[in-house]
Write an enzyme that holds these catalytic residues in place. Structure first.
Site, mmCIF file in Angstrom:
data_model
loop_
_atom_site.group_PDB
_atom_site.id
_atom_site.type_symbol
_atom_site.label_atom_id
_atom_site.label_comp_id
_atom_site.label_asym_id
_atom_site.label_seq_id
_atom_site.Cartn_x
_atom_site.Cartn_y
_atom_site.Cartn_z
ATOM 1 N N ASP A 1 0.613 -10.922 -0.202
ATOM 2 C CA ASP A 1 1.871 -10.801 0.527
ATOM 3 C C ASP A 1 1.971 -11.836 1.640
ATOM 4 O O ASP A 1 3.050 -12.395 1.897
ATOM 5 C CB ASP A 1 2.028 -9.388 1.089
ATOM 6 C CG ASP A 1 0.826 -8.927 1.912
ATOM 7 O OD1 ASP A 1 -0.264 -9.517 1.788
ATOM 8 O OD2 ASP A 1 0.976 -7.954 2.679
ATOM 9 N N ASN B 1 0.808 -1.219 0.000
ATOM 10 C CA ASN B 1 0.000 0.000 0.000
ATOM 11 C C ASN B 1 0.840 1.267 0.000
ATOM 12 O O ASN B 1 0.429 2.290 -0.552
ATOM 13 C CB ASN B 1 -0.924 -0.002 1.219
ATOM 14 C CG ASN B 1 -2.058 -0.990 1.084
ATOM 15 O OD1 ASN B 1 -2.939 -0.820 0.258
ATOM 16 N ND2 ASN B 1 -2.022 -2.045 1.884
ATOM 17 N N VAL C 1 8.483 -3.043 -3.648
ATOM 18 C CA VAL C 1 9.861 -3.529 -3.590
ATOM 19 C C VAL C 1 10.101 -4.409 -4.807
ATOM 20 O O VAL C 1 9.316 -5.318 -5.094
ATOM 21 C CB VAL C 1 10.132 -4.309 -2.291
ATOM 22 C CG1 VAL C 1 11.599 -4.723 -2.225
ATOM 23 C CG2 VAL C 1 9.769 -3.467 -1.068
#
EC number: 2.7.1.33
Length: 262
Positions: free
Chosen positions: A109, A9, A13
């Site tokens: 994630d 959010n 990366v």
């Protein structure tokens, strides 16, 4: 070379793996308004800085908790890399047995972290990810993803103090010189840091008691190192756990496609 991209959010990366090793990584702000061309030019500059090009990349995998950004990223991959990316979501083979009431609710994630955690550290396992939200995931001794805990992230807590209390300033998240603050900034830093340390230790303790296990505790995310230095419940800090998990998922799915002759 495999290009991996984890979109959170707040930050995204990126990394490139070569022969199973993370060769380079970058962090950039998540921007929902960038086009595929803007992302393409940004990634081009990052690659060129390392002496790489789009042509060096043979595969791509993307994990995102920000649905609006996915169209631009997929278009960027197809336009500039000439590769259709593998996206973590329905249809991808994770090898993970998810015991959530609705497995589709588990964030990409968290799935990626669980895959990497099991492979690298075994089970049972608690994974704490310090992101925009702080997530706690529990994997039992049978390597089943049992569920977890979601709390506001450290930065959200700090921003809430700043935005909702008129006289409180925006602060840097760092360790203060003492627990008892001698000014407003150090008092806020102490409250945020040690309040979070207490949260981590309390939640981990309760998760262990409920599971009746002593799982290894792995921490990842931007502030994992800072929190782990003040806590006695974190066993390992792995700042690249998510990127490693993405690479593992890419390899797993690429091998399955190869076996099927696709």
């Amino acid at each position: 070379m495999i290009f991996v991209l984890d979109v959170g959010n707040t930050n995204a990366v990126l990394g490139v793996f070569e022969e199973g090793e993370l060769r380079q990584h970058w962090r950039m702000e998540t921007d929902r308004h960038k086009t595929e061309d803007e992302y393409g030019m940004l990634v081009k500059q990052l690659l060129e800085h390392e002496g790489l090009s789009f042509e060096d990349v043979k595969g791509i995998i993307v994990s995102s908790v920000v649905p609006p950004i996915m169209f631009a990223l997929e278009r960027m991959c197809e336009k500039y890399f000439k590769i259709k990316p593998l996206v973590v979501g329905p249809g991808i083979k994770t090898g993970l047995n998810i015991k959530y009431e609705n497995p589709r609710e588990v964030g990409a994630d968290r799935i990626v972290n669980a895959v990497a955690g099991i492979h690298l550290y075994g089970s049972p396992l608690i994974i704490v990810d310090f992101g925009t939200a702080t997530t706690y995931c529990y994997i039992n001794e049978e390597k089943h993803y049992m569920g977890g805990v979601i709390t506001p992230g450290i930065m959200i807590s700090a921003e809430a103090l700043y935005s909702r209390a008129a006289k409180l300033p925006r602060i840097e998240i760092t360790k203060p010189s003492s627990v008892v603050g001698k000014n407003t900034v150090s008092a806020m830093q102490s409250g945020i840091l040690y309040g979070y340390v207490g949260q981590v230790e309390g939640i981990v303790k309760r998760m262990k008691e409920e599971a009746k296990q002593e799982p290894k505790v792995i921490a990842t995310g931007g502030l994992a190192k800072l929190i782990s230095e003040e806590s006695n419940v974190i066993d390992v800090v792995d700042p690249f756990l998510t990127l490693k998990g993405l690479y593992m998922l890419y390899e797993r799915n690429a091998n399955l496609q190869h076996e099927k002759g696709e």
